[in-house]
Enzyme design. Structure first.
Site, PDB file in Angstrom:
ATOM      1  N   ASP A   1       0.830  -1.203   0.000  1.00  0.00           N
ATOM      2  CA  ASP A   1       0.000   0.000   0.000  1.00  0.00           C
ATOM      3  C   ASP A   1       0.868   1.258   0.000  1.00  0.00           C
ATOM      4  OD1 ASP A   1      -2.290  -1.645   0.184  1.00  0.00           O
ATOM      5  OD2 ASP A   1      -2.082  -1.738   2.359  1.00  0.00           O
TER       6      ASP A   1
ATOM      7  N   HIS B   1      -5.312  -3.484   5.380  1.00  0.00           N
ATOM      8  CA  HIS B   1      -4.740  -3.873   4.081  1.00  0.00           C
ATOM      9  C   HIS B   1      -5.825  -4.436   3.170  1.00  0.00           C
ATOM     10  CE1 HIS B   1      -1.774  -5.063   1.158  1.00  0.00           C
ATOM     11  NE2 HIS B   1      -2.032  -6.364   1.310  1.00  0.00           N
TER      12      HIS B   1
END
Length: 356
Positions: A193, A220
């Site tokens: 990310d 996530h």
């Protein structure tokens, strides 16, 4: 000794060593590949990759073999490990590579490890959410973590297997049951990310991604991924349209790749890169380097949730300091509330899987 007999024996041994068909994982012989390569290994850390033959595992294994901080690299999977091990072992870097095939060799793969990286599990396919992966990957992570608790309870554990928002709580519950849980040593890898955020923000700003640092907090998956664009370094400002675009693209980066691959897989190569970047940070911290700061999904008191991704400082014992979120703007505060609601459900799903 008869010179002819001696030469014949040496040729037979070398031939047996070189013939892949004669190589069985875990077998020992006078000149096994393991013994042949185990001498003169570089100083460094012992790393195990669980799921080394998979879509993430193979490029991850390749990149870890290139890391000068790795002295021993153990590759474990339930299928295809001999071929991956043979292939990667030919690379002329310092790490000694050993392969382990099947659950009966899991304990051997884990014994004495300093860092364990877990990419094992099935990948996302088009139309699948990370939660769709849960029932399969939850059981895999449980089994692997039981092995870690038994064989290397003091190792740093990097969890990649999705859904990370649930698999990290699963790992924690397994370790708690075994009496080995150390919250500082269990880290969910959310580095992809951050990598995506750095790349996408750099594109908008016209900068080199290596010069950009975007904190990404929360979890996530989807809306649990919260890029803090107000805290980007170097300091900059975005229009509301840019904030909407960047936030959505960072949150949906995995889906972007799944759809682009059209059934041929998920984000494996960029995930392997991100995983190695994070693993390298863990190894540098284990070595004693100062100021190693990364984002990770960990046991945390930053929010009321038991697990949360935020910036942490890594050290010899794992997570040595957890940083607060810092000042959030109104957009980020709203995003945080949405993230926490979904994250709470995913965390509880993981905990319940073990406690049921």
């Amino acid at each position: 000794m008869n010179p002819t007999s001696d030469a014949t024996q040496r040729i037979a041994r070398i031939s047996a060593h070189l013939q892949p068909s004669n190589f069985q994982m875990g077998e020992s012989s006078g000149l096994s590949r393991e013994n042949c390569r185990a001498k003169g290994g570089a100083p460094g850390f012992k790393v195990a990759i669980l799921g080394a033959a998979g879509g993430i595992g193979q490029p991850l294994s390749l990149l870890m073999k290139m890391n000068p901080l790795v002295s021993v690299l153990h590759l474990y999977d339930v299928v295809n490990t001999p071929g991956v091990t043979s292939d990667i072992s030919h690379m002329d870097t310092g790490a000694v590579v050993r392969g382990f095939l099947g659950q009966q060799q899991l304990e051997d793969a884990l014994t004495g490890m300093d860092l364990v990286i877990i990419p094992a599990g099935v990948p996302r396919k088009p139309g699948m959410t990370r939660d769709d992966l849960f029932n399969i990957n939850a059981g895999i992570v449980k089994t692997l973590c039981e092995g870690i608790a038994k064989c290397c309870p003091n190792a740093i554990v990097n969890v990649i297997s999705n859904p990370v928002n649930s698999t990290v709580p699963i790992a924690a519950e397994v370790f708690k049951k075994a009496g080995t849980f150390d919250p500082k040593r269990l880290l969910g890898v959310t580095m992809l990310d951050v990598v995506r955020a750095n790349t996408f923000v750099a594109e908008v700003l016209g900068l080199d991604p290596r010069e950009v640092d975007v904190p990404v907090v929360g979890g996530h998956a989807g809306i649990t991924i919260l890029p803090l664009l107000s805290q980007v370094k170097p300091p900059c400002s975005f229009t509301p349209e840019e904030i909407d675009y960047l936030t959505a693209r960072i949150q949906n980066g995995g889906t972007e790749v799944v759809e682009a691959k059209a059934g041929a897989g998920s984000a494996t190569l960029s995930m392997a890169y991100a995983a190695v970047k994070f693993a390298d940070a863990c190894l540098r911290a284990l070595r004693g380097d100062a100021g190693v700061i990364q984002c990770a999904f960990i046991s945390s008191q930053v929010t009321e949730l038991p697990f949360f991704a935020s910036k942490v400082r890594l050290g010899r014992t794992g997570v040595e300091e957890i940083y607060p979120l810092g000042p959030l703007n109104e957009y980020e505060r709203a995003g945080l509330e949405k993230a926490k609601k979904e994250l709470a459900s995913s965390i509880q799903k993981g905990i319940s899987f073990i406690r049921k």
